[in-house]
Design an enzyme around this catalytic site. Structure first.
Site, PDB file in Angstrom:
ATOM      1  N   LEU B 124      12.200 -13.995 -58.224  1.00  5.99           N
ATOM      2  CA  LEU B 124      13.490 -14.300 -57.601  1.00  5.99           C
ATOM      3  C   LEU B 124      13.312 -14.723 -56.135  1.00  5.99           C
ATOM      4  O   LEU B 124      13.845 -15.747 -55.706  1.00  5.99           O
ATOM      5  CB  LEU B 124      14.400 -13.066 -57.684  1.00  5.99           C
ATOM      6  N   GLY B 130      15.715 -13.799 -49.398  1.00  3.80           N
ATOM      7  CA  GLY B 130      15.394 -12.475 -49.909  1.00  3.80           C
ATOM      8  C   GLY B 130      16.644 -11.812 -50.442  1.00  3.80           C
ATOM      9  O   GLY B 130      17.002 -11.973 -51.611  1.00  3.80           O
ATOM     10  N   THR B 157       5.417  -9.860 -57.301  1.00  3.96           N
ATOM     11  CA  THR B 157       4.548  -8.796 -57.800  1.00  3.96           C
ATOM     12  C   THR B 157       3.868  -9.231 -59.088  1.00  3.96           C
ATOM     13  O   THR B 157       4.526  -9.767 -59.989  1.00  3.96           O
ATOM     14  CB  THR B 157       5.385  -7.523 -58.035  1.00  3.96           C
ATOM     15  N   ARG B 263      -6.207  25.245 -43.758  1.00 10.44           N
ATOM     16  CA  ARG B 263      -6.658  24.907 -42.399  1.00 10.44           C
ATOM     17  C   ARG B 263      -6.055  25.894 -41.400  1.00 10.44           C
ATOM     18  O   ARG B 263      -4.850  26.189 -41.432  1.00 10.44           O
ATOM     19  CB  ARG B 263      -6.232  23.476 -42.048  1.00 10.44           C
ATOM     20  N   GLN B 274       5.654  28.177 -37.408  1.00  8.49           N
ATOM     21  CA  GLN B 274       7.055  27.923 -37.783  1.00  8.49           C
ATOM     22  C   GLN B 274       7.444  26.445 -37.738  1.00  8.49           C
ATOM     23  O   GLN B 274       8.279  26.003 -38.525  1.00  8.49           O
ATOM     24  CB  GLN B 274       7.992  28.751 -36.894  1.00  8.49           C
ATOM     25  N   GLU B 359      13.612  -4.645 -54.089  1.00  8.16           N
ATOM     26  CA  GLU B 359      14.741  -4.488 -55.024  1.00  8.16           C
ATOM     27  C   GLU B 359      16.032  -4.143 -54.282  1.00  8.16           C
ATOM     28  O   GLU B 359      16.844  -3.355 -54.753  1.00  8.16           O
ATOM     29  CB  GLU B 359      14.396  -3.428 -56.086  1.00  8.16           C
ATOM     30  N   GLY B 360      16.195  -4.750 -53.131  1.00  8.78           N
ATOM     31  CA  GLY B 360      17.375  -4.503 -52.295  1.00  8.78           C
ATOM     32  C   GLY B 360      16.999  -3.630 -51.121  1.00  8.78           C
ATOM     33  O   GLY B 360      16.523  -2.503 -51.321  1.00  8.78           O
ATOM     34  N   THR B 361      17.181  -4.143 -49.917  1.00  9.92           N
ATOM     35  CA  THR B 361      16.848  -3.343 -48.728  1.00  9.92           C
ATOM     36  C   THR B 361      17.806  -2.157 -48.610  1.00  9.92           C
ATOM     37  O   THR B 361      18.881  -2.126 -49.230  1.00  9.92           O
ATOM     38  CB  THR B 361      17.005  -4.193 -47.449  1.00  9.92           C
ATOM     39  N   SER B 362      17.432  -1.208 -47.772  1.00 12.18           N
ATOM     40  CA  SER B 362      18.321  -0.064 -47.534  1.00 12.18           C
ATOM     41  C   SER B 362      19.671  -0.536 -47.002  1.00 12.18           C
ATOM     42  O   SER B 362      20.716   0.036 -47.334  1.00 12.18           O
ATOM     43  CB  SER B 362      17.682   0.903 -46.531  1.00 12.18           C
TER      44      SER B 362
END
Lengths: 77, 381
Positions: B124, B130, B157, B263, B274, B359-362
């Protein structure tokens, strides 16, 4: 068919607000909805009326109005 | 909402976990550094049922329900985001063809995708387009018996190795989708390398110069390429990414639990400090919240709920931000070790950033989710 139209109108009223939607209002031609709505409409019609929408059903005239959708559902029954 | 897994789902989850622990995690760093998935792994993934996970058995698929498929995505995502991306792509294209393809297209391709004989890709995105998919420039000229494609796709991809591409373009000005095989005349691909994350995705640029395919390769009808064909695929992609992000988060939390339990600094284990506990607590809570969103979206998708597509967007938006935040803290907790190229958490951090974009930005998700909220809650005042 009358009951089906009522169900479709109820569904559409959640997406198309503050608009006097008639059974022959062209919901796509009027710019009233977006692309995600179209996907939700397909899911709604398939689930509520137990039909499967396929490749050959992809004609805007099947989904353009409440009347068209009700008639389309009849053909799939 | 009942989110209790069935006995079968628990068994499947255990099997997925074992497969990922034995076959994916030991090699995930190498996939990342070599920027490729080995062919033998792709064969194994198909053998495990990943390529046809959602397809019906009649096409050689595993006919998974959406929760089981989600569990598989979580486990693969925990191991290697590129491997999960491979599976995502196969199921995106396969399920889209199952829903909107012709009988001939289904018979010809679904079995091959499920078996791994054919690798599928979704084309696409273009160099100049985009998020704004409605303005793609690739053209489909319809001359009756064939479709002539001209255009340029980017960031595709599996573009380097795919046998079959679901390509989007405009036919008579209307968004449409066609299938293009790798050997089609006029088709060329150029490998891409050096990405920030998901580096074994084997991205490519695709070039179509009077590329000719038969008219029968049209998927859906002219004008229905993006809706519903493209969005069907993107919806499945977002579902996979959402669960995959839960996997990234779990991998990072697991690594942090181990590291802080072994560690010592200032004479005590890190887990007893904490400020470390604060980060572990936030990771845990956010991970659980993200997983619940995925379960809810999966249940709704399974039931064919009209709001599933929106709940999947909610889950993808939340979990992609969550995965980046958890991975960022994981690198912080691991200190210099976490910054090493040998460290899994730095790979997860780079991979997580990609999840906020693909698959779609935020930002696109935020716009759609806000619209959803105004619709869902409009009757409450």
């Amino acid at each position: 068919m009358i009951e089906n139209k009522a169900m479709i109108r109820t569904f559409l009223s959640r997406y198309i607000r503050n608009y006097d939607l008639k059974d022959d209002t062209d919901i796509f031609g009027g710019g009233l909805v977006n692309s995600l709505f179209a996907m939700q409409l397909i899911a709604f019609l398939e689930k509520e009326f137990a039909i499967t929408i396929e490749n050959r059903d992809l004609k805007l005239d099947n989904f353009r109005t409440v009347n068209a959708m009700a008639a389309f559902i009849e053909t799939k029954a | 909402m009942n989110i209790q897994l069935s006995e079968q789902q628990k068994k499947d989850q255990y099997a997925f976990r074992e497969f990922v622990n034995n076959e994916i995690i030991p090699n995930a760093g190498r996939h990342d550094s070599e920027e490729r998935l080995p062919e033998e792994l792709i064969v194994k993934l198909a053998g495990q049922g990943c390529s046809g996970a959602l397809l019906p058995e009649k096409y050689g698929g595993r006919a998974m329900d959406y929760i089981t498929y989600g569990l598989l995505n979580e486990e693969l995502g925990r191991g290697c985001a590129s491997v999960r991306g491979f599976m995502m792509m196969q199921n995106m294209v396969a399920l889209t063809l199952l829903k909107w393809g012709t009988e001939e297209q289904k018979e010809r391709w679904l079995g091959k995708i499920a078996s791994g004989e054919a690798i599928a890709a979704f084309a696409l995105t273009e160099p100049e387009t985009g998020s704004d998919a409605m303005h793609i420039e690739t053209s489909f000229a319809d001359n009756g018996s064939t479709i002539i494609i001209n255009g340029h796709k980017k960031w595709i991809t599996l573009g380097q190795i795919a046998d079959l591409f679901l390509v989007f373009g405009k036919m008579r000005g209307k968004l449409s989708a066609v299938l293009v095989e790798k050997g089609a005349p006029g088709f060329k691909r150029t490998p891409m390398a050096g990405l920030l994350g998901v580096r074994a995705s084997m991205l490519a640029e695709l070039h179509f110069e009077n590329c000719t395919v038969p008219q029968e390769n049209l998927v859906g009808r002219p004008g229905f390429g993006f809706v519903p064909v493209g969005i069907t695929a993107l919806n499945l992609g977002r579902y996979s990414i959402a669960w995959g992000c839960v996997g990234i988060g779990q991998a990072c939390l697991d690594a942090c639990i181990e590291h802080t339990s072994t560690r010592k600094q200032f004479g005590d284990y890190l887990k007893n400090h904490q400020l470390i506990q604060e980060m572990i607590a936030n990771m845990t809570v956010n991970l659980k919240a993200g997983r619940l969103l995925c379960y809810q979206a999966g249940r709704m998708q399974e039931e064919g709920d009209q709001n599933a597509i929106m709940e999947i967007m909610v889950a993808k938006y939340y979990t992609s931000k969550m995965a980046f935040s958890i991975a960022n803290d994981a690198v912080q907790i691991h200190g210099a070790t976490g910054c090493s190229s040998n460290s899994a958490v730095q790979r997860h951090l780079r991979d997580a950033k990609i999840m906020e974009i693909i698959e779609g930005t935020s930002q696109i998700h935020q716009i759609k989710i806000a619209d959803y909220a105004y619709r869902e809650y409009a009757d409450r005042f």
